[in-house]
Design a protein around this motif. Structure first.
Motif, PDB file in Angstrom:
ATOM      1  N   TYR A  54       0.860  -1.178   0.000  1.00 35.43           N
ATOM      2  CA  TYR A  54       0.000   0.000   0.000  1.00 35.43           C
ATOM      3  C   TYR A  54       0.899   1.230   0.000  1.00 35.43           C
ATOM      4  CZ  TYR A  54      -3.935  -3.085   0.750  1.00 35.43           C
ATOM      5  OH  TYR A  54      -4.884  -4.067   0.585  1.00 35.43           O
ATOM      6  N   VAL A  55       0.811   1.998  -1.086  1.00 35.79           N
ATOM      7  CA  VAL A  55       1.762   3.089  -1.287  1.00 35.79           C
ATOM      8  C   VAL A  55       1.323   4.375  -0.589  1.00 35.79           C
ATOM      9  CG1 VAL A  55       2.610   2.144  -3.452  1.00 35.79           C
ATOM     10  CG2 VAL A  55       0.675   3.733  -3.484  1.00 35.79           C
ATOM     11  N   SER A  56       0.199   4.347   0.064  1.00 32.96           N
ATOM     12  CA  SER A  56      -0.259   5.493   0.836  1.00 32.96           C
ATOM     13  C   SER A  56      -1.074   4.977   2.022  1.00 32.96           C
ATOM     14  CB  SER A  56      -1.136   6.416  -0.023  1.00 32.96           C
ATOM     15  OG  SER A  56      -2.424   5.856  -0.191  1.00 32.96           O
ATOM     16  N   ASN A  57      -1.463   5.910   2.881  1.00 30.48           N
ATOM     17  CA  ASN A  57      -2.348   5.537   3.987  1.00 30.48           C
ATOM     18  C   ASN A  57      -3.764   6.014   3.709  1.00 30.48           C
ATOM     19  OD1 ASN A  57      -2.050   8.344   4.452  1.00 30.48           O
ATOM     20  ND2 ASN A  57      -2.374   8.069   6.659  1.00 30.48           N
ATOM     21  N   SER A  58      -4.144   6.069   2.423  1.00 30.80           N
ATOM     22  CA  SER A  58      -5.430   6.658   2.048  1.00 30.80           C
ATOM     23  C   SER A  58      -6.610   5.937   2.685  1.00 30.80           C
ATOM     24  CB  SER A  58      -5.581   6.684   0.521  1.00 30.80           C
ATOM     25  OG  SER A  58      -5.529   5.380  -0.016  1.00 30.80           O
ATOM     26  N   THR A  59      -6.564   4.615   2.785  1.00 28.15           N
ATOM     27  CA  THR A  59      -7.678   3.884   3.397  1.00 28.15           C
ATOM     28  C   THR A  59      -7.821   4.253   4.866  1.00 28.15           C
ATOM     29  OG1 THR A  59      -7.572   2.013   1.874  1.00 28.15           O
ATOM     30  CG2 THR A  59      -8.480   1.584   4.061  1.00 28.15           C
ATOM     31  N   GLU A  60      -6.701   4.331   5.563  1.00 22.95           N
ATOM     32  CA  GLU A  60      -6.747   4.636   6.994  1.00 22.95           C
ATOM     33  C   GLU A  60      -7.213   6.070   7.245  1.00 22.95           C
ATOM     34  OE1 GLU A  60      -2.886   1.855   7.909  1.00 22.95           O
ATOM     35  OE2 GLU A  60      -3.087   3.196   6.204  1.00 22.95           O
ATOM     36  N   ALA A  61      -6.689   7.012   6.448  1.00 23.45           N
ATOM     37  CA  ALA A  61      -7.102   8.402   6.604  1.00 23.45           C
ATOM     38  C   ALA A  61      -8.558   8.594   6.191  1.00 23.45           C
ATOM     39  CB  ALA A  61      -6.195   9.315   5.786  1.00 23.45           C
ATOM     40  N   PHE A  62      -8.944   7.956   5.106  1.00 32.19           N
ATOM     41  CA  PHE A  62     -10.339   7.990   4.637  1.00 32.19           C
ATOM     42  C   PHE A  62     -11.291   7.582   5.759  1.00 32.19           C
ATOM     43  CE2 PHE A  62     -13.919   5.582   2.984  1.00 32.19           C
ATOM     44  CZ  PHE A  62     -14.367   6.261   1.870  1.00 32.19           C
ATOM     45  N   THR A  63     -10.974   6.483   6.405  1.00 39.55           N
ATOM     46  CA  THR A  63     -11.838   5.982   7.470  1.00 39.55           C
ATOM     47  C   THR A  63     -11.850   6.932   8.657  1.00 39.55           C
ATOM     48  OG1 THR A  63     -11.265   3.727   6.764  1.00 39.55           O
ATOM     49  CG2 THR A  63     -12.319   3.977   8.911  1.00 39.55           C
ATOM     50  N   ALA A  64     -10.684   7.432   9.026  1.00 40.02           N
ATOM     51  CA  ALA A  64     -10.601   8.330  10.188  1.00 40.02           C
ATOM     52  C   ALA A  64     -11.421   9.595   9.968  1.00 40.02           C
ATOM     53  CB  ALA A  64      -9.138   8.683  10.459  1.00 40.02           C
ATOM     54  N   TYR A  65     -11.283  10.206   8.809  1.00 46.71           N
ATOM     55  CA  TYR A  65     -12.057  11.422   8.526  1.00 46.71           C
ATOM     56  C   TYR A  65     -13.554  11.136   8.540  1.00 46.71           C
ATOM     57  CZ  TYR A  65      -8.424  14.847   7.425  1.00 46.71           C
ATOM     58  OH  TYR A  65      -7.390  15.752   7.517  1.00 46.71           O
ATOM     59  N   ASN A  66     -13.978  10.098   7.841  1.00 48.99           N
ATOM     60  CA  ASN A  66     -15.405   9.827   7.762  1.00 48.99           C
ATOM     61  C   ASN A  66     -16.009   9.504   9.119  1.00 48.99           C
ATOM     62  OD1 ASN A  66     -15.631  10.336   5.057  1.00 48.99           O
ATOM     63  ND2 ASN A  66     -15.438   8.197   4.435  1.00 48.99           N
ATOM     64  N   CYS A  67     -15.276   8.776   9.934  1.00 49.11           N
ATOM     65  CA  CYS A  67     -15.808   8.421  11.247  1.00 49.11           C
ATOM     66  C   CYS A  67     -15.911   9.622  12.172  1.00 49.11           C
ATOM     67  CB  CYS A  67     -14.954   7.319  11.889  1.00 49.11           C
ATOM     68  SG  CYS A  67     -15.108   5.715  11.077  1.00 49.11           S
ATOM     69  N   MET A  68     -15.081  10.637  11.958  1.00 44.39           N
ATOM     70  CA  MET A  68     -15.175  11.849  12.775  1.00 44.39           C
ATOM     71  C   MET A  68     -16.157  12.859  12.188  1.00 44.39           C
ATOM     72  SD  MET A  68     -13.434  11.311  15.408  1.00 44.39           S
ATOM     73  CE  MET A  68     -13.443  12.950  16.147  1.00 44.39           C
TER      74      MET A  68
END
Length: 508
Positions: A371-385
């Motif tokens: 995984y060349v970025s943390n886009s999935t993790e950041a995506f989830t964090a933003y949406n959950c907040m």
């Protein structure tokens, strides 16, 4: 679409370019930037942040300048520690410099740093680039900035591509998917250095004002795509008097609840599937024959079949309905990818998931198992907040809409919501924005946009006191630099000269 990713705010791919002119306009002045940080009106507790001097370094083979902005971790308590926001600059090439132009490509979770580094030549046309320092940045939680981190590649594979035990809809399936969601949420809490409470669109918007100030600009010039429009709209509502030349392309509606966001997107992607199959017609490489409805029925049968019997891939993964749908969605962002979708569906029908899996991997930014970025993790964090938990009634309303208006997509769209397991309660609200007193804000919507449906652009432009709606009639995600000279002329004229259409503009 994973079995445990119920909130589907899709990320934006890179855009293409073209440009020209428009008449009937009014003028929005853009003050020349200062060489010193803009600290006007800044409170004493924020002065150390707003007054910082950037240490620019040549980077990326000396083609760009890079720097790090230090921001408060908690904007409500600036004394409670700091975090880093990485920025990259392509200097204005010639002519009279207007100022800085901040750019966000969407997500949430897509790297604006990489966006400018990799696509600066396509991002803005030369007549815009010569007047602006084009600034890319990784929002807090993303990429090179202080980043959310959850799990390793194997853990992300399980989260994104894993197939729950049992039959979809059974108690066993629900329990298996819920356990995976909980594992992922727990890993994010354990590995993100306490950042999760501060990863929100409102916090990122305040970071943008900080970036504006330390760049020496008195107003913010901004080009945002997809989720970047939510970021820009939030900024405008927080700091209306600091809005410079702002363009919001592929607009989101900040008043729509999370469940209905997902429902609108499901319906949008199914409409795009209809457009895809209409275009497919009787082409030799079209995987299905008959009417559009016949082709959709065949695709529905394929999704159902791989849901029951996932197709094994050479790397050991299995492609079930969720991964197949992710791969399909990935190709629907642009009609230029429809040829790939024709091939991918034909291959899956023949037992070969290689092409559709590559499409899903591109969506998830996975290359050769990495995984060349943390886009999935950041995506989830933003949406959950950002999204408050919807009532059971509203969730059912959303599911009923999708079942009625997107029947092929419906069985696989809403999975277990990972945000129900998130360790931090959401802080976001879903409400209209108005940005009273702001300079003109151009809002672009495309009539056939699947990811950010056109009705959202209409709504956002109406909410904003100074909103001007530009409509691109066509298919695909976003409207600027997509080959429509009417759209491009209007945006370029605004960015270069400050001239905006005096009324809404429709570009066929």
């Amino acid at each position: 679409m994973s079995a445990v990713r119920a909130r589907a705010l899709a990320a934006l791919g890179l855009v293409a370019v073209l440009a020209t002119t428009l008449s009937a306009c009014f003028f929005a002045p853009a003050p020349m930037p200062s060489s010193s940080p803009d600290v006007s009106g800044v409170s004493a507790e924020l002065l150390p942040y707003y007054g910082q001097q950037l240490d620019w370094q040549r980077c990326e083979n000396d083609r760009f300048d890079c720097a790090t902005v230090t921001a408060p971790r908690d904007w409500a308590d600036p004394s409670a520690g700091a975090l880093d926001v990485a920025i990259i600059r392509q200097r204005a090439t010639a002519g009279e410099r207007v100022g800085s132009l901040l750019v966000n490509p969407g997500g949430p979770g897509v790297s604006g740093y990489d966006f400018v580094r990799d696509a600066s030549a396509q991002l803005v046309p030369p007549d815009v680039a010569q007047h602006y320092d084009v600034i890319g940045f990784d929002p807090r939680g993303v990429g090179r900035s202080s980043a959310v981190s959850c799990t390793d590649a194997a853990g992300l594979d399980a989260f994104l591509y894993g197939i729950p035990d049992g039959t979809r809809g059974s108690a066993q399936w629900d329990e298996s998917a819920s356990q995976e969601a909980e594992r992922f949420a727990d890993a994010c809490e354990a590995n993100s250095d306490g950042l999760l409470p501060y990863i929100s669109t409102a916090d990122a918007a305040r970071d943008m004002d900080l970036i504006r100030a330390v760049l020496g600009d008195t107003t913010l010039n901004y080009l945002g795509y997809s989720w970047g429009t939510a970021l820009g709209a939030r900024y405008a509502d927080l700091f209306p008097q600091r809005v410079g030349r702002m363009v919001l392309d592929g607009a989101m509606d900040p008043s729509v609840p999370g469940s209905l966001v997902g429902a609108e997107q499901a319906i949008g992607f199914e409409k795009s599937l209809r457009a895809f199959f209409a275009d497919c017609g009787d082409r030799e490489d079209c995987p299905y024959a008959g009417s559009v409805d016949d082709k959709l029925a065949d695709l529905g049968a394929l999704l159902s079949r791989v849901d029951r019997r996932p197709v094994p891939a050479e790397d050991g993964r299995r492609v079930g309905a969720d991964t197949l749908l992710t791969g399909i969605v990935s190709t629907l962002y642009s009609p230029g990818s429809w040829v790939l979708l024709r091939q991918a569906l034909a291959d899956v029908e023949n037992g070969d998931p290689t092409t559709i899996l590559a499409s899903a991997d591109a969506y998830n930014e996975r290359i050769d198992g990495v995984y060349v970025s943390n886009s999935t993790e950041a995506f989830t964090a933003y949406n959950c907040m950002d999204y408050p938990q919807d009532s059971a009634e509203l969730q059912q309303q959303a599911q009923d809409r999708v079942a009625a208006e997107a029947p092929v997509t419906a069985p696989y769209w809403f999975g277990v919501d990972v945000c129900a397991s998130w360790p931090v309660p959401p802080t976001g609200v879903r409400a209209p924005v108005s940005a009273p007193g702001a300079a003109p804000i151009l809002v672009i919507g495309t009539t056939g946009d699947p990811a950010t449906p056109y009705v959202w652009a209409q709504s956002l432009a109406a909410q904003l006191e100074s909103g001007v709606l530009i409509t691109r009639v066509g298919e695909g995600h976003t409207g600027y630099n997509q080959g429509n000279t009417c759209v491009d002329d209007a945006v370029d004229a605004y960015l270069v000269d400050g001239t905006a259409p005096t009324s809404d503009l429709r570009c066929g």
